[in-house]
Write an enzyme that holds these catalytic residues in place. Sequence first.
Site, PDB file in Angstrom:
ATOM      1  N   CYS C  38       4.548   3.023   3.754  1.00 52.00           N
ATOM      2  CA  CYS C  38       4.337   3.478   2.376  1.00 52.00           C
ATOM      3  C   CYS C  38       2.921   4.050   2.277  1.00 52.00           C
ATOM      4  CB  CYS C  38       4.488   2.273   1.446  1.00 52.00           C
ATOM      5  SG  CYS C  38       4.014   2.555  -0.265  1.00 52.00           S
ATOM      6  N   THR C  40       0.738   3.122   0.333  1.00 47.42           N
ATOM      7  CA  THR C  40      -0.142   1.961   0.217  1.00 47.42           C
ATOM      8  C   THR C  40      -0.636   1.501   1.590  1.00 47.42           C
ATOM      9  OG1 THR C  40       1.044   1.229  -1.745  1.00 47.42           O
ATOM     10  CG2 THR C  40      -0.222  -0.450  -0.579  1.00 47.42           C
ATOM     11  N   HIS C  43      -3.453   3.580   2.690  1.00 43.15           N
ATOM     12  CA  HIS C  43      -4.711   3.176   2.043  1.00 43.15           C
ATOM     13  C   HIS C  43      -5.312   1.974   2.770  1.00 43.15           C
ATOM     14  CE1 HIS C  43      -4.035   5.985  -1.111  1.00 43.15           C
ATOM     15  NE2 HIS C  43      -3.050   5.337  -1.696  1.00 43.15           N
ATOM     16  N   GLU C  64       8.010  -2.485   3.337  1.00 45.44           N
ATOM     17  CA  GLU C  64       9.343  -1.856   3.294  1.00 45.44           C
ATOM     18  C   GLU C  64      10.050  -2.220   4.592  1.00 45.44           C
ATOM     19  OE1 GLU C  64       8.632   2.345   2.901  1.00 45.44           O
ATOM     20  OE2 GLU C  64       7.601   2.138   0.980  1.00 45.44           O
ATOM     21  N   LEU C 264      -0.075   7.163  -9.107  1.00 43.50           N
ATOM     22  CA  LEU C 264      -1.248   6.404  -9.573  1.00 43.50           C
ATOM     23  C   LEU C 264      -2.515   7.235  -9.484  1.00 43.50           C
ATOM     24  CD1 LEU C 264      -0.381   3.041  -7.828  1.00 43.50           C
ATOM     25  CD2 LEU C 264      -0.501   3.414 -10.294  1.00 43.50           C
TER      26      LEU C 264
END
Lengths: 340, 340, 340, 340
Positions: C38, C40, C43, C64, C264
């Site tokens: 993902c 995320t 990051h 996931e 976001l």
Amino acid sequence: MHALVKPTAAPGAELREVARPRPRAREALVRVELASICGTDLHIYHWDEWARSRILPPLIFGHEFCGRVEEVGAETNFLKSGDRVSGEMHVACGQCMQCRTGDAHVCPSVRILGVDAPGCFAEYVAVPESNLWQLSDSVTPEYAAILDPLGNAVHTVMAGEVTGRSVAVIGCGPIGLMAIAVARAAGAGSIFALEPHAGRREMARTMGADYLMPASDEEIEHRIQELTPGRGVDVALEFSGSAAGVQAALRLARPGGRVSLLGLPRKPIEIDLSPLVIFKGLTIQGINGRRMYDTWYQMEQLLGRLNLNPLITHRLPLSDFAQAMQLLENGEAAKILLRP
Amino acid sequence: MHALVKPTAAPGAELREVARPRPRAREALVRVELASICGTDLHIYHWDEWARSRILPPLIFGHEFCGRVEEVGAETNFLKSGDRVSGEMHVACGQCMQCRTGDAHVCPSVRILGVDAPGCFAEYVAVPESNLWQLSDSVTPEYAAILDPLGNAVHTVMAGEVTGRSVAVIGCGPIGLMAIAVARAAGAGSIFALEPHAGRREMARTMGADYLMPASDEEIEHRIQELTPGRGVDVALEFSGSAAGVQAALRLARPGGRVSLLGLPRKPIEIDLSPLVIFKGLTIQGINGRRMYDTWYQMEQLLGRLNLNPLITHRLPLSDFAQAMQLLENGEAAKILLRP
Amino acid sequence: MHALVKPTAAPGAELREVARPRPRAREALVRVELASICGTDLHIYHWDEWARSRILPPLIFGHEFCGRVEEVGAETNFLKSGDRVSGEMHVACGQCMQCRTGDAHVCPSVRILGVDAPGCFAEYVAVPESNLWQLSDSVTPEYAAILDPLGNAVHTVMAGEVTGRSVAVIGCGPIGLMAIAVARAAGAGSIFALEPHAGRREMARTMGADYLMPASDEEIEHRIQELTPGRGVDVALEFSGSAAGVQAALRLARPGGRVSLLGLPRKPIEIDLSPLVIFKGLTIQGINGRRMYDTWYQMEQLLGRLNLNPLITHRLPLSDFAQAMQLLENGEAAKILLRP
Amino acid sequence: MHALVKPTAAPGAELREVARPRPRAREALVRVELASICGTDLHIYHWDEWARSRILPPLIFGHEFCGRVEEVGAETNFLKSGDRVSGEMHVACGQCMQCRTGDAHVCPSVRILGVDAPGCFAEYVAVPESNLWQLSDSVTPEYAAILDPLGNAVHTVMAGEVTGRSVAVIGCGPIGLMAIAVARAAGAGSIFALEPHAGRREMARTMGADYLMPASDEEIEHRIQELTPGRGVDVALEFSGSAAGVQAALRLARPGGRVSLLGLPRKPIEIDLSPLVIFKGLTIQGINGRRMYDTWYQMEQLLGRLNLNPLITHRLPLSDFAQAMQLLENGEAAKILLRP
């Protein structure tokens, strides 16, 4: 401990000495301060057809109550001894689609304490921690003992818009009367109370009804039609469970209106769907229990706006249960509180 | 007839003698009994940036009023001379998708009487029949003259659930104050009024607010958080149109809550969407005008539950318009009624 | 077992041998079959500002996945060894208002496995039983591994009506692309995909977009306006998280329309609320995670109608994580599946 | 012009030469290109009880059609000669609460062209401009002629969520069959078609049903229960108008589910409300006509996703009306198009 027990498959009940329950890991044991009698308890007491099909004696019945936490199980999370609580006695399974999508109030595997398992007509009752509702100091024990039926009323009234909408309340037993108070507090427009019993009609006025009607005949419906004006009511709430009540609700609701059914008919009802429901584009809602736990959150904030004291007509020791059942049977009481 | 006119593209206004309008086929001519001043009228009077971009002088302005039908056009359907009316001055086009799907309040081709065409600061005003709202006898002229801003408040408050929900009202000008009264009548839980002006805070209390706060700083938000309890408010209603107000609304609303925006910011506002809106799963609603005509039907049934008299601070002849504008400018008045 | 670990507060990650987790009483241990990366995770890998503020190394990341139950804790209810599962890695607290009213997706105390606790980039992962989703045989492992981001897409698209409604999808990363497929399967009218990257635009066409646009400038918005026709889109879904994307969503939505925000933004965005939101009466929704578990039930029934295979661009062993991160970084991949 | 007329209060109809209507000020005259026969027309033709109570001969009947504007009245706004149109033949009053709040489809004073006033089984028909729906070039005349019944189907299916939800369609006459196609296009999960007539079941498969069942007996309901899985259907749509169909819909719907009723029962039906509706917390919706005009906007965007050609089984000249009625009577036809 003392407990009111349905001992055998027959009418009646018995105050017995039984073992005090021990809370399981995720349960709390509550010392009952006040309990309250529901129509369901009358059915169990009188051992009617429904009771015979559902209840397995011996059973401690009763499901409306408040009290203080006496003891908590090993895996509880937030309650501690001494906390004041009321309880949601519908114990949902937690695993079905309904439970997992915010609709636990219609869990098909629900187990009701006081119906399917020991209830609150006793000195102590064990309840899953997640089913206990912590009470703020401002809630009196009297109100705390009747949050279950009040929750029925809140669920029914708030299942759609009522603020600035005209409302018919059909059937003014305790839940219907509470619904009037809730609708009034929620800013309903005209509230029409339909109830054959004169004493309950008077109570409906006290709760905030604007118009009192003995029943729903043609003349009365004509008058409601005129008063709405010319439209029919925006919202019809059915608490009588009678065929006449359901049919009146459908006739009284305006095209595009809402009909919410909480009263439980004992047998099938004839409904003329084409003119009453389909052409009018009505929405009919079956209402069961209380939304877990949205109804409780909403009720908590509404409580300060309601005066339910006139509904609490009697306070008796648990041992006077026979007298209490008689008073309800005769229609001389609304809510009766029992002290174990 | 006498009429208050914005004569040229400059500050000020002028009471003039002008021709009495003649109603077109589907219009009615209304003899204005009382009019009321809106913030929009102040903008037109002072000729601010918005007014310069929208208004084409000469214009009779004013859009809040009540009166009696004087004369009806040839193709009107239900009004007759003498009928008491108030009016929805947003004249929607009737042909766009929004108008044809029940969302006429956001018709992109709306024409506002008193802004884009002659308004009600006059002895007579011509209005499409379908935009006139017949008043029942129980509605006083004072209330009837302020149904337009009250409708803004009803639309904002009722755009989601408020019964048994905590509510923050940010900005206590006249519409914010009316929103407090509406939320109270609708059975809201705790109502928090945020307003820097002490006099308006006092009025907020009169309208039914439970907690009065001068502004939304960290300490106050912390206190609201404690009082809600620990959650934030269920509903935040923004009437100030300020950046601080909008940001406070987003911070105060609990995860899953509702923020409804009616106050009109004059310029873009910085919003920290990730923490304030997206992670919290907020719903933000832009609120414009009144739902045609659902807000009016709802308001009609709510009126009897509201005490708006404290908001009507002044009654003046139309000729004293300059004094009226001054009183509003100074914050010494809430609603001012003008008699043409 | 092998696991991909963020070892210290610095960029990078490391494949390590770590102890296999043991499931607690209400958890199940899952043998991971496929995991998926993902944004995320990128990051966390690159150790950006968000990661620095949230992640406490050492941490096994990844959230996931799909796999098979290896072992269950003592108090589990329905899973057994060998069951095929995927997982909702947002572990909600179960006790807050949001959790108790069907809004667990915005639980303020949520703990995310793979972010706040050990995740799925490993041979085994322990997950609360109630967070595991049993897979029917018809679901391939490839689809099962990406139900988390697909659930984001389903949640966003289905947060309001899309059948017979025009939809703009802004930002065609993996979730935006899935949203196009979902909207198409749900019977949306015209779907407009806005995405600067040409390769992703091509993929948007494959997923079912009708119109592909590189960005949202005045000309493009004019064209969308013409094609809608003359109205603007009924629904705008924002997945880019950019200021330009959010502002385009608000401009493109028709009066009365819906804007749902999942992307976001990293910092506050300027929004011109009066013309874009308030006068237009828009509804803006912040979208977070997946509704627990309504999104999962809905997704399960939708899966058979979706072709997501084109989105799965790479399949790599977990040990090739660095290459996988690089492919995503360069925009050369959509979804990459990792085999532990 | 030629027109199909119900000449007297008796069975049958007659093709007659009548005066061509002249459009009133806000009407347009449409040259009918294709008309289509509805069950209502069969009732009128056969002069059944309903027809006897509602129809005042002589009457040109028929209300499903498409054509081209021939001439417009003096006060029309947007149509011009040559425009292709279909029509909403429910002419709502425009002044009642329902009409003024976006619910014109349940206007209590509705007048239906082809039932209460001259209809479209003729070379020309006059219709209020606001009831005519402009067609885009992509809509074929065949589809344009059946937008009225398709709108019934769209209204019924879209009265709640169907994407990713299991759906039972009870009664596979033309509207039920269209509903299957709409639910399929809207991304429904499993679709169960219940219909005793084998030929219609076959057509249900063509329209996209996953499971075909002859009727709703215990065994079949058990099978649906298993396939849903273990829950019952999320949505039950009733098009048969039979007591058995309504009762099956209520039994098949899962707790918390939706039942939408379009089929019109001829007489009252016995409903066992307690177990089927109240304990299950069902929502029942009466569905009438098409939402004006939201259903039309939605339908317009859905049309490109539907294949309705298999439903159009016959194309005949208007003069063959007796044969057409016979074909429908025998169940040998689905939709029959008539060319005036």
